[in-house]
Design a protein around this motif. Structure first.
Motif, PDB file in Angstrom:
ATOM      1  N   ARG A 198     -14.497 -96.287  14.159  1.00 34.01           N
ATOM      2  CA  ARG A 198     -13.695 -95.719  15.238  1.00 34.01           C
ATOM      3  C   ARG A 198     -12.242 -95.547  14.807  1.00 34.01           C
TER       4      ARG A 198
ATOM      5  N   ALA B 277     -11.054 -95.165  29.128  1.00 33.81           N
ATOM      6  CA  ALA B 277     -11.089 -95.685  30.496  1.00 33.81           C
ATOM      7  C   ALA B 277     -10.307 -94.801  31.466  1.00 33.81           C
TER       8      ALA B 277
ATOM      9  N   ARG C 241     -15.231-102.242  29.237  1.00 35.97           N
ATOM     10  CA  ARG C 241     -14.021-102.634  28.500  1.00 35.97           C
ATOM     11  C   ARG C 241     -13.079-103.486  29.354  1.00 35.97           C
TER      12      ARG C 241
ATOM     13  N   LYS D 173     -16.387 -94.798  28.546  1.00 37.83           N
ATOM     14  CA  LYS D 173     -15.812 -96.087  28.911  1.00 37.83           C
ATOM     15  C   LYS D 173     -15.610 -96.168  30.417  1.00 37.83           C
TER      16      LYS D 173
HETATM   17  C1  PEP Z   1      -9.340 -97.325  22.932  1.00 40.94           C
HETATM   18  O1  PEP Z   1     -10.519 -97.671  22.777  1.00 40.94           O
HETATM   19  O2  PEP Z   1      -8.621 -96.985  21.992  1.00 40.94           O
HETATM   20  C2  PEP Z   1      -8.758 -97.356  24.284  1.00 40.94           C
HETATM   21  C3  PEP Z   1      -7.592 -96.762  24.536  1.00 40.94           C
HETATM   22  O3  PEP Z   1      -9.470 -98.071  25.186  1.00 40.94           O
HETATM   23  P1  PEP Z   1      -9.563 -97.906  26.781  1.00 40.94           P
HETATM   24  O4  PEP Z   1      -9.723 -96.429  27.061  1.00 40.94           O
HETATM   25  O5  PEP Z   1     -10.771 -98.703  27.121  1.00 40.94           O
HETATM   26  O6  PEP Z   1      -8.307 -98.465  27.348  1.00 40.94           O
END
Ligand code: PEP
Ligand code: MN
Length: 269
Positions: A63, A122, A174, A144
């Motif tokens: 990732r 998210a 998450r 997410k």
């Molecule tokens: C990420 O995985 O880089 C991230 C920003 O996570 P989230 O969208 O869950 O905050």
């Protein structure tokens, strides 16, 4: 609704030989942000050494963020499409599939040319133009959960992808906003068995963003896999203290390797 378990068999799919939703959990690892060419290549090679070379464990995805959803407009926003060239090189050198976050529907086509998997962060869980565009692109998507979303809101967002004709979809928990001020978010571990019961989609847990600091990450990773997650996502960086985003939670290679040793020793991967 097609995301529901009663509407069909559990979904599992393969990306460049990596299976998501199968018996073997997937490890999705790499930096929060792709900061330059060398750091993403170095990180991908370290992850390959620690999982593929050492254990023959191949269910691994690299990732890296190219477009970053930062709270402040003055924080590092990512290198955009340029970073995807570096991420692609990291994938080609290691033979591992690569994943990035897309926020803007206008970037979907570009991202789809470079990466094997796209994820919805998210903050964009209910960005429905983005969801529709991702369904059209036809590449695997990780969705997410928003930190304030119910399970049904999350599943409805996933339904946009399935309704658009895309079946290669997995969910990523998450953490949500809660009452635990000693961590960044409250990891809702309950969703793992719940999603397995009510949905057809694989459930992966991002163990870095709920933690907020690296000492918590190994505990959450063990918990997520023990709870039955189809995989874990975690942030790994060559020099976390110097990282341009999420420096407190990213794991240095040594800590990542110790965690992999533990997961392997415990039979969790
Ligand atoms: C990420 O995985 O880089 C991230 C920003 O996570 P989230 O969208 O869950 O905050
Ligand atoms: Mn991050």
């Amino acid at each position: 609704r097609r995301v529901l378990r009663e509407s069909g068999e559990p979904i599992r799919f393969r990306v460049r030989g990596v299976e998501i939703g199968g018996e073997t959990p997937v490890i999705i690892a790499g930096p929060c942000s792709i900061e330059d060419r060398d750091m993403i290549v170095e990180t991908a090679e370290a992850i390959k050494r620690i999982l593929v070379d050492k254990y023959g464990f191949r269910n691994v995805v690299i990732r890296g963020g190219a477009w970053k959803p930062r709270t402040s407009p003055y924080s590092f926003q990512g290198h955009g499409a340029k970073a995807l060239e570096w991420l692609r090189e990291a994938g080609d050198r290691t033979g591992l599939p690569v994943a990035t976050e897309v926020m803007d529907p206008r970037d979907v086509k570009t991202a789809a040319e470079y990466v094997d998997i796209m994820w919805v962060g998210a903050r964009n869980m209910q960005n429905t133009p983005l969801l529709r565009e991702l369904a059209r692109a036809g590449k695997p998507v990780l969705l997410k959960r928003h930190f304030g979303a119910t399970i049904n809101e999350w599943l409805c967002s996933a339904e946009y992808l399935l309704a658009g004709g895309l079946e290669e979809v997995a969910l990523v928990e998450r953490g949500t906003r809660g009452f635990n001020e000693y961590a960044r978010f409250s990891l809702d571990i309950t969703v793992v068995p719940v999603v397995r019961e009510v949905s057809r989609l694989p459930i992966i847990v991002d163990v870095s963003h709920p933690a907020g600091r690296r000492s918590l990450v190994p505990w959450l990773a063990r918990a997520a896999l023990a709870a039955g997650a189809h995989g874990v996502m975690m942030e790994v960086h060559p020099n976390p203290d110097k990282a341009l985003s999420d420096s407190k939670q990213q794991l240095p290679f040594k800590m990542f390797e110790e965690l992999v040793d533990q997961l392997r020793g415990a039979g969790l991967i």
